[in-house]
Write a protein that holds these residues in place. Structure first.
Motif, mmCIF file in Angstrom:
data_model
loop_
_atom_site.group_PDB
_atom_site.id
_atom_site.type_symbol
_atom_site.label_atom_id
_atom_site.label_comp_id
_atom_site.label_asym_id
_atom_site.label_seq_id
_atom_site.Cartn_x
_atom_site.Cartn_y
_atom_site.Cartn_z
ATOM 1 N N SER A 1 2.187 2.739 -0.742
ATOM 2 C CA SER A 1 3.027 3.475 0.207
ATOM 3 C C SER A 1 3.884 2.502 1.004
ATOM 4 C CB SER A 1 2.163 4.296 1.171
ATOM 5 O OG SER A 1 1.440 3.438 2.045
ATOM 6 N N THR A 2 4.925 3.030 1.604
ATOM 7 C CA THR A 2 5.763 2.215 2.478
ATOM 8 C C THR A 2 4.957 1.689 3.656
ATOM 9 O OG1 THR A 2 7.746 3.468 1.874
ATOM 10 C CG2 THR A 2 7.816 2.236 3.939
ATOM 11 N N VAL B 1 4.619 5.745 -4.836
ATOM 12 C CA VAL B 1 5.086 5.409 -3.490
ATOM 13 C C VAL B 1 5.818 6.576 -2.852
ATOM 14 C CG1 VAL B 1 6.579 3.896 -2.137
ATOM 15 C CG2 VAL B 1 5.168 2.934 -3.970
ATOM 16 N N PRO C 1 11.123 2.003 -5.198
ATOM 17 C CA PRO C 1 9.884 1.262 -5.359
ATOM 18 C C PRO C 1 9.643 0.861 -6.812
ATOM 19 C CG PRO C 1 9.523 3.264 -4.081
ATOM 20 C CD PRO C 1 10.891 3.365 -4.694
#
Length: 526
Positions: free
Chosen positions: A207-208, A389, A118
């Motif tokens: 975040s994903t 992340v 990320p």
């Protein structure tokens, strides 16, 4: 994928180009104000129409402001909720970009570029890759991408970290020369506390899961029923999670340089696998650094097997006696040399810079010139998104004794990385539990995924890609390219691998079963 976290920190440097590329993002809207969707950075979130919040937003496209953007690349702003569970609350701004198909009559859809990290910019990825993609794909796709939350032109957050905590060799938890992790434990606690104190709800939204939701909001804004995608490195995990969450919204899905998607070890497993990936890839550097065709000023040994002990001996000497570099106040240490190795293993064209650094460090009269990624700190925003992340996605083990044991074992097994891949990180002390459970990638969904993977990838080793392949089952086919380096499609120069991906994106045809692109024949053997 970073992509896993280790690679993420190195590639987060590419976000610095994007920070300059797009002018500053407007401040996030308050709960009482609607965000804007605009190509003009001068329009603040408070100026948007309330209708932008409901349903699919419109996108106002305009010329991109960042340096190097071609005339046909357009930019816009996409409003996204800080928390999708609370759409009436605060909203953020995500920078998006597109290059339209240059053959409208042959257009077959939209191809989403999903960046790694990320911390890597999709807008910048599009700038760098759109010409090659249009050539490969005969202009048949609109190409789109976005800067994930926290990156480049999108809403960012800061942890308020001291400069000393934002260097790669401190963000990455390299143990002390004697193997102690006491300093890593103290720094990891300090970073986690600072991010909790200063990052707020915005940082916690990196975040994903939220990137996947933002991608689907972009799909709606584009008016597309389905997207095709090319995800690279950490972007393969984002792509896999999207395909698991919205399987009916996927068309032709390419995953390039994948990591192990095990939901228990997400990010942590990627980082740990870097030790094996480095071992897989180092022989390529050793062969180059000892080859007769390598310039004498960069040749490190007469035989490949002599390069590794020379590197390890130099790193140990620099652990004991750091060398003054051309960067004031930043000496070349053993860990900075190890970090330079990590960056160089990305691609063969980075080998000369590492060899030059090694030769200068070996010369008693030399003054090493540090590579850019080892010479200075990341910005606070880059450091924040890099850490956030992976820490927000999953809970990490917090036992300090367990980390001490793991580091000791890993240093013995993988001396090139000196225990860093399994060391403690700020995630072990992160203050907030993940808002979403990690997604389990499965074989449920359409069979429309093509994976491509270099055999000797230093950051996402082939062994991890095999686990992604197993998780996807009959949904996927894997093309293994017998080369080293990170990133295969339009990156490794392998005609076989490039043709497999291009053919899939143009026709939908995949190999009937997993296949291998053979190593290129050496010039002298033809």
């Amino acid at each position: 994928m970073t992509t896993h976290a280790v690679r993420a920190v190195a590639l987060a440097l590419s976000a610095s180009a994007v920070a300059a590329a797009l002018t500053a993002v407007a401040a996030p809207a308050s709960a009482s104000a609607s965000p804007a969707i605009t190509a003009s950075p001068a329009v603040t979130a408070a100026g948007a129409a309330p209708a932008a919040r409901a349903g699919a937003p419109g996108l106002v496209w305009g010329a991109c402001a960042h340096a190097g953007a071609p005339a046909d690349q357009e930019c816009a702003r996409l409003p996204v909720p800080l928390d999708y569970r609370d759409p009436g609350g605060r909203w953020l701004s995500v920078a998006v970009s597109r290059v339209r198909a240059d053959r409208p009559g042959a257009r077959r859809g939209t191809l989403l570029l999903i960046p790694g990290g990320p911390g890597t910019s999709g807008v910048q990825m599009l700038t760098k890759k759109h010409q090659a993609l249009h050539k490969e794909l005969s202009g048949s796709y609109d190409l789109v991408s976005l800067d994930p939350r926290g990156v480049g032109g999108s809403t960012t957050a800061s942890c308020g970290l001291a400069e000393e905590d934002r260097h790669l060799v401190t963000l990455r938890s390299y143990p002390s020369p004697d193997g102690s992790i006491d300093g890593n434990v103290a720094r990891s606690r300090r970073v986690a506390e600072a991010c909790d104190r200063n990052g707020g709800a915005v940082l916690r939204s990196f975040s994903t899961a939220n990137e996947v939701r933002d991608i689907d909001r972009l799909r709606q804004a584009l008016g597309e029923e389905r997207l095709s995608a090319w995800g690279v490195s950490y972007g393969t995990y984002v792509g896999a999670v999207y395909a698991q969450t919205y399987p009916h919204r996927t068309d032709r899905w390419v995953l390039d340089s994948s990591g192990d998607p095990d939901p228990v070890r997400v990010a942590r497993g990627w980082l740990a696998n870097v030790a094996a990936g480095t071992e897989d890839r180092f022989p390529d550097f050793a062969a180059w650094a000892s080859a007769p065709s390598t310039p004498p000023a960069l040749r490190l040994a007469g035989r490949p097997e002599d390069v590794r002990p020379a590197f390890l001996a130099l790193a140990a000497r620099l652990d004991r006696e750091p060398r003054e570099s051309t960067t004031p106040g930043v000496p070349l240490t053993g860990n900075r040399l190890r970090q330079a190795l990590q960056t160089a293993l990305h691609s063969d064209d980075r080998f000369p810079a590492l060899a030059a650094l090694i030769r200068a460090a070996q010369d008693p009269a030399g003054k090493p010139v540090l590579t850019p990624e080892t010479a200075g700190p990341l910005t606070d925003e880059q450091a924040a998104v890099t850490a956030a992340v992976v820490c927000n996605d999953v809970r990490w083990p917090s036992s300090v004794p367990a980390h001490r044991r793991a580091v000791a074992e890993d240093r013995a097994r993988h001396p090139l990385t000196a225990g860093m891949p399994v060391n403690i990180t700020p995630c072990s002390f992160w203050k907030h539990a993940p808002a979403d459970r990690p997604t389990r990638i499965s074989d449920r969904g359409p069979s429309n995924v093509l994976m491509i993977q270099n055999r000797r990838d230093p950051y996402t080793p082939h062994s991890g890609a095999l686990r992604m392949r197993a998780a996807l089952g009959d949904r996927a086919r894997l093309v293994t390219v017998e080369r080293g380096g990170h990133g295969s499609y339009l990156g490794s120069g392998d005609a076989c691998g490039d043709a497999a991906v291009t053919g899939f994106l143009l026709t939908g045809a995949r190999p009937a079963e997993d296949t291998v692109c053979p190593a290129p024949t050496p010039a002298g053997a033809r």
